[in-house]
Write an enzyme that holds these catalytic residues in place. Sequence first.
Site: not given
Ligand code: PLP
Length: 372
Positions: A47, A144, A266, A314
């Site tokens: 992802k 969640r 800055y 930046m």
């Molecule tokens: C992102 C995610 C993972 C992977 O988590 P890591 O901590 O990066 O290994 C596994 N399961 C779900 C549902 C996730 O959203």
Amino acid sequence: MLPPAYRDLPYIMTRPIQATIDLAAIRQNYLLAKRLAPNSFAFAVIKADAYGHGYLRVAQALAPVADGYGLINIENALAMREAGITQPILLLEGCFDREEVDVAVANGLWVPVHSAFQLDWLRALPAAGRPLDVFIKINTGMNRLGFRPEQAADVLARLRQLPQVKVRGLMTHFATADDDEGIEPQLLRFDAVNARLDLPCCVANSAATLRYDVARREYVRPGIMLYGASPFADQSAEQLGLAPTMKLEAEIIGVQELQPGDRVGYGARFTASQPMRIGVVACGYADGYPRIARAGTPCVVDGVRTRLVGRVSMDMLTIDLDPVPQAGVGSKVTLWGGDGLSIDEVAAGADTIGYELMCALAARVPVVVVGE
Ligand SMILES: *Cc1c(COP(=O)(O)O)cnc(C)c1O
């Protein structure tokens, strides 16, 4: 002095900053997850553009070894199918609307079902044709996504009535697999549910895959470990046997000789207490380097560790050149992921985690891919 990957570009980029993505290291890290969980089907989590590494190139690099993939955006899954990737792809958050369910069926994507509205969509699918592979997602404390534990049996019964659905297993996600609290309270709740359902299980993120034998069930879902960063505050990626996969480097484009009392950047946040040299580096927060990084955050120049001084701007940041008197304009600066400097150490200097830094690598940073 342009790296070979630049020669094919229609224009020449000369701003001296570069990220190197090491696909062989990603493969090696995936295989470490497989060695830890040899009896598990491991979804490589790609992802967020494979945590900033480029999801399609990572998917292709893992194709010879990956059991399956996990991601969030369905359009990414379709691009992978177009690229010829045939393994199961799990949409980690399930479908966001009714149309996505049809796309998932047509492309053999696997989907968690975490809410009642998604059950309605599945009921509306035609009974004939290829069944959709689903996981039931249970909320065991993360709060969640997921059904409450007491709903699980009813959800399974409903899904079993649908010939257009194939239930692959039960999943949950841990809130504290990476810290002292561990996974036990959530896993106990999960196992109490599954004692009645007896489904294959998918519970482990990287932290649980690395640390907890009991979490290595029929399926695992490692993410961050593939990218060579540690999910733990108390154990480094190196200690875990993980190889870094993203190196961020830039060059010094200017040098300032400071006198005592001179200030830098800055907000004039750094004041020299003695004569010193400052290197100005071609990397800023618009490249993905965190603006919030504290003075003292490490970097490496010519193999020597030194530190950030003053505020990150930046397009530039400033570093202390006192430990590296020979360094000057053109010297290479490793900002993370090489020369023994882990992305996690830099993240700690910005009160965040390696995940956030790699995900934030900006599109304007030229990428060189190695280990294909
Ligand atoms: C992102 C995610 C993972 C992977 O988590 P890591 O901590 O990066 O290994 C596994 N399961 C779900 C549902 C996730 O959203």
